[in-house]
Design an enzyme around this catalytic site. Sequence first.
Site, PDB file in Angstrom:
ATOM      1  N   ASN A 191       0.704  -1.330   0.001  1.00  0.00           N
ATOM      2  CA  ASN A 191       0.021  -0.131  -0.039  1.00  0.00           C
ATOM      3  C   ASN A 191       0.826   1.059   0.062  1.00  0.00           C
ATOM      4  O   ASN A 191       1.993   1.180  -0.008  1.00  0.00           O
ATOM      5  CB  ASN A 191      -0.888   0.069   1.256  1.00  0.00           C
ATOM      6  CG  ASN A 191      -0.259  -0.127   2.439  1.00  0.00           C
ATOM      7  OD1 ASN A 191       0.710   0.545   2.819  1.00  0.00           O
ATOM      8  ND2 ASN A 191      -0.647  -1.114   3.276  1.00  0.00           N
ATOM      9  N   ILE A 235      -2.778  -8.762  13.400  1.00  0.00           N
ATOM     10  CA  ILE A 235      -1.603  -8.452  14.654  1.00  0.00           C
ATOM     11  C   ILE A 235      -2.283  -7.549  15.504  1.00  0.00           C
ATOM     12  O   ILE A 235      -1.922  -8.012  16.647  1.00  0.00           O
ATOM     13  CB  ILE A 235      -0.423  -7.598  13.824  1.00  0.00           C
ATOM     14  CG1 ILE A 235       0.203  -8.516  12.735  1.00  0.00           C
ATOM     15  CG2 ILE A 235       0.500  -7.320  14.901  1.00  0.00           C
ATOM     16  CD1 ILE A 235       1.391  -7.559  12.083  1.00  0.00           C
ATOM     17  N   PRO A 281      -1.881 -12.787   9.334  1.00  0.00           N
ATOM     18  CA  PRO A 281      -2.432 -12.452  10.623  1.00  0.00           C
ATOM     19  C   PRO A 281      -2.866 -11.387  10.846  1.00  0.00           C
ATOM     20  O   PRO A 281      -2.526 -10.279  10.448  1.00  0.00           O
ATOM     21  CB  PRO A 281      -1.047 -13.025  11.418  1.00  0.00           C
ATOM     22  CG  PRO A 281      -0.100 -12.794  10.442  1.00  0.00           C
ATOM     23  CD  PRO A 281      -0.815 -13.116   8.687  1.00  0.00           C
ATOM     24  N   LYS A 331      10.019 -15.125 -11.927  1.00  0.00           N
ATOM     25  CA  LYS A 331       9.390 -13.936 -12.209  1.00  0.00           C
ATOM     26  C   LYS A 331       8.114 -14.568 -13.463  1.00  0.00           C
ATOM     27  O   LYS A 331       8.424 -15.049 -14.041  1.00  0.00           O
ATOM     28  CB  LYS A 331      10.232 -12.900 -13.270  1.00  0.00           C
ATOM     29  CG  LYS A 331       9.329 -11.944 -13.441  1.00  0.00           C
ATOM     30  CD  LYS A 331      10.373 -10.873 -14.382  1.00  0.00           C
ATOM     31  CE  LYS A 331       9.447  -9.696 -14.948  1.00  0.00           C
ATOM     32  NZ  LYS A 331      10.213  -8.801 -15.762  1.00  0.00           N
ATOM     33  N   PHE A 333      -4.651   1.840  14.553  1.00  0.00           N
ATOM     34  CA  PHE A 333      -4.807   2.978  13.598  1.00  0.00           C
ATOM     35  C   PHE A 333      -5.822   2.415  12.682  1.00  0.00           C
ATOM     36  O   PHE A 333      -6.008   1.102  12.410  1.00  0.00           O
ATOM     37  CB  PHE A 333      -3.737   3.255  13.047  1.00  0.00           C
ATOM     38  CG  PHE A 333      -2.884   4.515  13.646  1.00  0.00           C
ATOM     39  CD1 PHE A 333      -2.768   5.726  12.933  1.00  0.00           C
ATOM     40  CD2 PHE A 333      -2.490   4.309  14.835  1.00  0.00           C
ATOM     41  CE1 PHE A 333      -2.040   6.765  13.547  1.00  0.00           C
ATOM     42  CE2 PHE A 333      -2.054   5.300  15.605  1.00  0.00           C
ATOM     43  CZ  PHE A 333      -1.761   6.507  14.796  1.00  0.00           C
ATOM     44  N   ASP A 340      -3.767  -6.904   4.183  1.00  0.00           N
ATOM     45  CA  ASP A 340      -4.536  -7.909   4.701  1.00  0.00           C
ATOM     46  C   ASP A 340      -4.630  -9.354   4.152  1.00  0.00           C
ATOM     47  O   ASP A 340      -4.824 -10.419   4.588  1.00  0.00           O
ATOM     48  CB  ASP A 340      -6.011  -7.406   4.342  1.00  0.00           C
ATOM     49  CG  ASP A 340      -6.370  -6.206   5.183  1.00  0.00           C
ATOM     50  OD1 ASP A 340      -5.908  -6.267   6.355  1.00  0.00           O
ATOM     51  OD2 ASP A 340      -6.965  -5.245   4.749  1.00  0.00           O
ATOM     52  N   LYS A 398     -14.268  -0.917  14.540  1.00  0.00           N
ATOM     53  CA  LYS A 398     -12.950  -1.784  14.782  1.00  0.00           C
ATOM     54  C   LYS A 398     -12.402  -1.732  16.041  1.00  0.00           C
ATOM     55  O   LYS A 398     -11.812  -3.040  16.450  1.00  0.00           O
ATOM     56  CB  LYS A 398     -12.040  -1.017  13.804  1.00  0.00           C
ATOM     57  CG  LYS A 398     -10.480  -1.561  13.784  1.00  0.00           C
ATOM     58  CD  LYS A 398      -9.559  -0.833  12.746  1.00  0.00           C
ATOM     59  CE  LYS A 398      -8.286  -1.666  12.611  1.00  0.00           C
ATOM     60  NZ  LYS A 398      -7.537  -1.132  11.707  1.00  0.00           N
TER      61      LYS A 398
END
Length: 389
Positions: free
Chosen positions: A206, A301, A299, A283, A318, A274, A332
């Site tokens: 990301n 975390i 996982p 490749k 966060f 995720d 959340k």
Amino acid sequence: MKRILLIVGGGIAAYKACELVRLCRKAGIGVKVVLTEGGSHFVTPMTLAALSENQVYTTLWDLKDEAEMGHIQLSREADLVVVAPATADLLAKMAAGLADDLATTLLLATDKPVLAAPAMNVRMWQHAATVRNVARLRADGVTILEPDEGPMACGEYGPGRLPEPEAILAAIQAHLGMDQRLTGKHILVTAGPTHEPIDPVRYIANRSSGRQGYAIAEALARLGARVTLVSGPVTLPTPADVTRIDVETAREMAEAVATALPADAAVMVAAVGDWRAEAAAQKLKKGDAPPSLALSENPDILASLAQDPRRPKLVVGFAAETERVIEHATAKRTRKAADWIVANDVSGDVMGGEANTVHLVTAAGVEHWDRLPKAEVARRLAERIADAL
């Protein structure tokens, strides 16, 4: 000895500068004072000189001082420049880069951090021009404290009162590294993205830059904490007095977090991927159609940490959202069993930018911090953590 240069602006709250000088000297902080022309209508140079045990400076046109470029020396010999009270006029001049008296000239000439404590009428504080000037100064790296709310000398009520001298002193001590409330505490911080390999040269990731997490680690260390920073792949330097552990994937980050326990608090800032793919050994070549990727869940975390038998006293997560930010963050916090969630809208340039608007979601409610430099978000969060621990 740590030293500050205090600029006293021209407002009724200037009388509180006397108590601020006294508190700073009591705390072992050296103080030199620049008294503006407006400030001299409310307090005298003699009073400030007696309290600071130093000469008080009032003019740019002092022949003796300026023969040696005194404003340059003043602007650079202190560890921190403090403006209190910071009037609307002073903030406007600072934002515009004006230098028409001693105070504004040394503010433009200084290479030291600047902290401003505003004080003005509520209408002036809320005026679009002041809002714009404060945003500009914060983006330039000036720390601006939020004014107190309450009755004012003009008879109105609202935000705009100078913060109490004790609060300004606490902010000064934090900037000077003298606030060591987190000494003896171990705090775990994650930051940056994770990279999930697809093949030897490609990965899923990301846009996280890691800046917010690194700023938080630095702010916590400044308060005396022993900080372990588990970092995804970023190009940022390691903050001073922080132990850094580099990882690449979500599974590596989860393992590093578990290994770093026990901790008194954990601040999970990292933007963890995720999902992951089964990485190809070679490749992947372009063919007639794009390859199909089978994704597996990584996982969780934050949730795992909150349920761990060695769970830190305070777990902060966060939430990077693009819509219904507070609603998703509140859900959340419950779902992950976190104590706090720091939510931000990342639909703009936030993940790679210098500033952030966040919402601190706790059991007590939601606190909003609008468009602040990431260093200021970090400072505020670190102070909240220190208060909680």
